[in-house]
Design a protein around this motif. Structure first.
Motif, PDB file in Angstrom:
ATOM      1  N   ASN A  55       0.809  -1.215   0.000  1.00  0.00           N
ATOM      2  CA  ASN A  55       0.000   0.000   0.000  1.00  0.00           C
ATOM      3  C   ASN A  55       0.843   1.266   0.000  1.00  0.00           C
ATOM      4  OD1 ASN A  55      -2.396  -1.522   0.112  1.00  0.00           O
ATOM      5  ND2 ASN A  55      -2.302  -1.650   2.331  1.00  0.00           N
ATOM      6  N   GLY A  56       2.130   1.129   0.323  1.00  0.00           N
ATOM      7  CA  GLY A  56       2.998   2.298   0.289  1.00  0.00           C
ATOM      8  C   GLY A  56       3.535   2.593  -1.089  1.00  0.00           C
ATOM      9  N   MET A  57       3.844   1.547  -1.862  1.00  0.00           N
ATOM     10  CA  MET A  57       4.365   1.778  -3.213  1.00  0.00           C
ATOM     11  C   MET A  57       3.407   2.591  -4.095  1.00  0.00           C
ATOM     12  SD  MET A  57       7.459   0.831  -3.739  1.00  0.00           S
ATOM     13  CE  MET A  57       7.437   0.885  -5.535  1.00  0.00           C
ATOM     14  N   PRO A  58       2.081   2.358  -4.046  1.00  0.00           N
ATOM     15  CA  PRO A  58       1.194   3.193  -4.876  1.00  0.00           C
ATOM     16  C   PRO A  58       1.273   4.683  -4.561  1.00  0.00           C
ATOM     17  CG  PRO A  58       0.043   1.199  -4.212  1.00  0.00           C
ATOM     18  CD  PRO A  58       1.343   1.226  -3.450  1.00  0.00           C
ATOM     19  N   GLY A  70       0.941   0.210   8.220  1.00  0.00           N
ATOM     20  CA  GLY A  70       2.040   0.077   7.267  1.00  0.00           C
ATOM     21  C   GLY A  70       1.862   0.989   6.068  1.00  0.00           C
ATOM     22  N   GLY A  71       0.620   1.059   5.574  1.00  0.00           N
ATOM     23  CA  GLY A  71       0.362   1.949   4.444  1.00  0.00           C
ATOM     24  C   GLY A  71       0.606   3.406   4.798  1.00  0.00           C
ATOM     25  N   GLY A  72       0.220   3.793   6.029  1.00  0.00           N
ATOM     26  CA  GLY A  72       0.451   5.175   6.461  1.00  0.00           C
ATOM     27  C   GLY A  72       1.920   5.493   6.600  1.00  0.00           C
ATOM     28  N   LEU A  73       2.677   4.561   7.186  1.00  0.00           N
ATOM     29  CA  LEU A  73       4.121   4.766   7.289  1.00  0.00           C
ATOM     30  C   LEU A  73       4.760   4.831   5.904  1.00  0.00           C
ATOM     31  CD1 LEU A  73       4.956   2.399  10.293  1.00  0.00           C
ATOM     32  CD2 LEU A  73       4.946   4.900  10.286  1.00  0.00           C
ATOM     33  N   ALA A  77      -0.312  14.293   3.317  1.00  0.00           N
ATOM     34  CA  ALA A  77      -1.198  14.487   4.468  1.00  0.00           C
ATOM     35  C   ALA A  77      -2.503  13.722   4.296  1.00  0.00           C
ATOM     36  CB  ALA A  77      -1.478  15.977   4.659  1.00  0.00           C
ATOM     37  N   VAL A  78      -3.046  13.728   3.087  1.00  0.00           N
ATOM     38  CA  VAL A  78      -4.293  13.003   2.823  1.00  0.00           C
ATOM     39  C   VAL A  78      -4.115  11.514   3.043  1.00  0.00           C
ATOM     40  CG1 VAL A  78      -5.873  12.289   0.977  1.00  0.00           C
ATOM     41  CG2 VAL A  78      -5.309  14.697   1.260  1.00  0.00           C
ATOM     42  N   MET A  79      -3.059  10.944   2.484  1.00  0.00           N
ATOM     43  CA  MET A  79      -2.866   9.499   2.579  1.00  0.00           C
ATOM     44  C   MET A  79      -2.564   9.053   4.006  1.00  0.00           C
ATOM     45  SD  MET A  79      -3.652   8.828  -0.432  1.00  0.00           S
ATOM     46  CE  MET A  79      -3.472   7.052  -0.385  1.00  0.00           C
ATOM     47  N   VAL A  80      -1.808   9.871   4.751  1.00  0.00           N
ATOM     48  CA  VAL A  80      -1.528   9.529   6.144  1.00  0.00           C
ATOM     49  C   VAL A  80      -2.802   9.634   6.980  1.00  0.00           C
ATOM     50  CG1 VAL A  80      -0.278  10.242   8.216  1.00  0.00           C
ATOM     51  CG2 VAL A  80       0.903  10.152   6.012  1.00  0.00           C
ATOM     52  N   ALA A  81      -3.604  10.690   6.754  1.00  0.00           N
ATOM     53  CA  ALA A  81      -4.858  10.842   7.491  1.00  0.00           C
ATOM     54  C   ALA A  81      -5.819   9.704   7.186  1.00  0.00           C
ATOM     55  CB  ALA A  81      -5.504  12.183   7.144  1.00  0.00           C
ATOM     56  N   LEU A  82      -5.870   9.296   5.933  1.00  0.00           N
ATOM     57  CA  LEU A  82      -6.728   8.174   5.538  1.00  0.00           C
ATOM     58  C   LEU A  82      -6.337   6.904   6.287  1.00  0.00           C
ATOM     59  CD1 LEU A  82      -7.549   7.302   1.809  1.00  0.00           C
ATOM     60  CD2 LEU A  82      -7.114   5.541   3.495  1.00  0.00           C
ATOM     61  N   GLN A  83      -5.063   6.603   6.309  1.00  0.00           N
ATOM     62  CA  GLN A  83      -4.609   5.371   6.954  1.00  0.00           C
ATOM     63  C   GLN A  83      -4.775   5.450   8.469  1.00  0.00           C
ATOM     64  OE1 GLN A  83      -4.196   2.942   5.150  1.00  0.00           O
ATOM     65  NE2 GLN A  83      -2.914   3.264   3.358  1.00  0.00           N
ATOM     66  N   ALA A  84      -4.530   6.600   9.065  1.00  0.00           N
ATOM     67  CA  ALA A  84      -4.708   6.745  10.514  1.00  0.00           C
ATOM     68  C   ALA A  84      -6.183   6.582  10.884  1.00  0.00           C
ATOM     69  CB  ALA A  84      -4.178   8.104  10.976  1.00  0.00           C
ATOM     70  N   GLY A  85      -7.067   7.188  10.103  1.00  0.00           N
ATOM     71  CA  GLY A  85      -8.493   7.038  10.365  1.00  0.00           C
ATOM     72  C   GLY A  85      -8.961   5.607  10.210  1.00  0.00           C
ATOM     73  N   ALA A  86      -8.411   4.908   9.223  1.00  0.00           N
ATOM     74  CA  ALA A  86      -8.772   3.504   9.018  1.00  0.00           C
ATOM     75  C   ALA A  86      -8.325   2.655  10.206  1.00  0.00           C
ATOM     76  CB  ALA A  86      -8.140   2.983   7.727  1.00  0.00           C
ATOM     77  N   MET A  87      -7.163   2.943  10.776  1.00  0.00           N
ATOM     78  CA  MET A  87      -6.697   2.205  11.946  1.00  0.00           C
ATOM     79  C   MET A  87      -7.665   2.373  13.120  1.00  0.00           C
ATOM     80  SD  MET A  87      -2.638   3.087  11.914  1.00  0.00           S
ATOM     81  CE  MET A  87      -2.487   2.550  13.614  1.00  0.00           C
ATOM     82  N   VAL A  88      -8.040   3.596  13.395  1.00  0.00           N
ATOM     83  CA  VAL A  88      -8.943   3.866  14.521  1.00  0.00           C
ATOM     84  C   VAL A  88     -10.284   3.163  14.317  1.00  0.00           C
ATOM     85  CG1 VAL A  88     -10.244   5.675  15.717  1.00  0.00           C
ATOM     86  CG2 VAL A  88      -7.845   6.058  15.098  1.00  0.00           C
ATOM     87  N   MET A  89     -10.837   3.254  13.117  1.00  0.00           N
ATOM     88  CA  MET A  89     -12.137   2.659  12.852  1.00  0.00           C
ATOM     89  C   MET A  89     -12.082   1.135  12.888  1.00  0.00           C
ATOM     90  SD  MET A  89     -14.606   4.693  12.710  1.00  0.00           S
ATOM     91  CE  MET A  89     -15.789   3.511  12.031  1.00  0.00           C
ATOM     92  N   ARG A  90     -10.989   0.533  12.480  1.00  0.00           N
ATOM     93  CA  ARG A  90     -10.882  -0.927  12.533  1.00  0.00           C
ATOM     94  C   ARG A  90     -10.887  -1.418  13.972  1.00  0.00           C
ATOM     95  NH1 ARG A  90      -7.072  -3.086   7.541  1.00  0.00           N
ATOM     96  NH2 ARG A  90      -8.057  -1.804   5.946  1.00  0.00           N
TER      97      ARG A  90
END
Length: 418
Positions: A40-43, A167-170, A278-291
């Motif tokens: 998810n990081g390579m894209p 991992g995707g956020g990092l 910022a968008v991609m990091v926020a997306l991944q952080a939000g997904a972590m919390v919701m999971r």
């Protein structure tokens, strides 16, 4: 729904305290985060991958989809191997093999001194990373099912699934900066080092349990709902296949966001590196919390099927809104918000779905069932980046996002009824 009691055959591993299960979960999170940083990081490096390797949008889709193809080809064999030989040897083999594949990319398949590697070499290298890295999904999921009791599995599996956005956020935080400033040698090098570190923790902490929650409570316990009735093997279980198809479909809009949100925000929204990151990091952080929240919520309410069906409606609604924002002359912050909301909505259900699937298959067959699901998931990761450029050439960004939402809705009737 019936679940199988995991085998009580003694294992050779030494006995461990019940608290050791959290170390096992930590290993699963680390292994999944490591591979997710690549998958998810390579894209998120798509813009620099396109320019650095001199790719068209169509060729970019092939490169981004190659890793997904590799995982899709290997997931089921890895899952079967996990059920047969255990989590530890499969994880160690996969992580060390992935490290070697990334080092091969670093040494021989990166642009250097005016030489640009051909597309086939890049795609082959990324596919090899996918084939070897696919080991982490089924093995770590099976470990969670065997170490955690019925009242904790949704929560534990959701924590494990936070590794994907973690991992995707990092990856989104680190890899675009490395790619834009230094090229792809440090990108592949950083990912290889992460694999080596995860392999060390796997060697140190990943062991087979000498107990199971079901065995401890007997063949049936009304408080946990565990039943001694044995379901068919996963490959012969219709309910398992329906859930596998649903999981695969609901991942398509997620991969659409992860693969092309950076291109969408750059080409359509005219946003720069800082805003896109910022968008991609926020997306991944939000997904972590919701999971994590969804796993705890569904454990307490015992409503996983209803939650999963509702998730399909939520995904459709957020992608409709994203399409509307893309169709107008929306300012950058609106596009950024719409991408983050849609990405979180279509990423929050994973832990719940994987727990329900593994419960249906039974702990002793969880590796195979999770391998089946991840095969479907990564077929989507392979096909989605390839399809989007053609769809975009024939239509527009709003159509891309609306169709992604409809694919999510198609998953709803395949999940179990409440």
């Amino acid at each position: 729904m019936h679940t199988i009691c995991p085998s009580t055959t003694p294992v050779a591993a030494p006995a461990h305290a019940a608290s050791h299960r959290w170390k096992v979960l930590a290993v699963g999170v680390a292994a999944n985060a490591t591979f997710s940083a690549a998958a998810n990081g390579m894209p998120t490096t798509a813009i620099w991958l396109r320019s650095g390797y001199h790719l068209s949008n169509t060729q970019l889709g092939v490169a981004l989809g190659a890793m997904g193809l590799g995982v899709a080809l290997s997931e089921l064999p890895w899952g079967i191997a996990t059920d047969r030989w255990g989590d530890r040897p499969v994880l160690l083999t996969g992580l060390l093999g992935t490290m070697l594949a990334l080092l091969a990319l670093l040494l021989w398949i990166t642009p250097a001194s005016g030489t640009v590697p051909p597309l086939w070499a890049l795609a082959t290298g990324l596919a090899a990373v996918g084939v070897l890295g696919g080991s982490v999904n089924g093995a770590s999921g099976r470990a969670v099912m065997r170490w955690f009791g019925a009242g904790e599995r949704g929560f534990a599996m959701s924590i494990r699934q936070t590794a994907v956005p973690l991992g995707g956020g990092l990856g989104a935080l680190v890899l675009p900066s490395l790619a834009s400033r230094y090229g792809f040698m440090p990108v592949f090098g950083a990912l290889a080092c992460a694999c080596a570190l995860s392999a060390f923790f796997t060697w140190r902490w990943m062991h087979e349990p000498d107990f199971s929650a079901e065995a401890a409570t007997g063949p049936h316990n009304a408080s946990t709902g565990v039943s001694a009735i044995k379901p068919p093997p996963p490959l012969q279980n219709r309910k398992v296949w329906r859930m596998v198809a649903a999981i695969g479909l609901l991942c398509v809009p997620q991969f659409a966001i992860l693969s092309y949100a950076t291109v969408f925000l750059h080409d359509h929204g005219h946003l720069g590196l800082a805003a896109i990151t910022a968008v991609m990091v926020a997306l991944q952080a939000g997904a972590m919390v919701m999971r994590i929240w969804s796993g705890r919520h569904t454990d307490r309410r015992a409503n996983r099927p209803a939650w999963l069906r509702g998730s399909a409606w939520v995904a459709l609604a957020t992608f409709v809104l994203l399409g509307i924002a893309a169709g107008g002359h929306a300012p950058g912050w609106v596009l950024m918000t719409a991408v983050v909301v849609a990405g979180i909505a279509v990423s929050a259900w994973h832990g719940v779905a994987y727990t329900e699937l593994a419960t249906e298959a039974g702990g002793a067959n969880a590796g195979t069932a999770l391998g089946m699901a991840n095969t479907a998931v990564y077929v989507g990761l392979f096909l989605t980046p390839i399809a989007i450029p053609h769809l975009l050439a024939a239509s527009s960004w709003p159509v891309v996002w609306w169709l992604a939402g409809l694919v999510a809705l198609a998953a709803r009737p395949l999940f179990p009824k409440p």
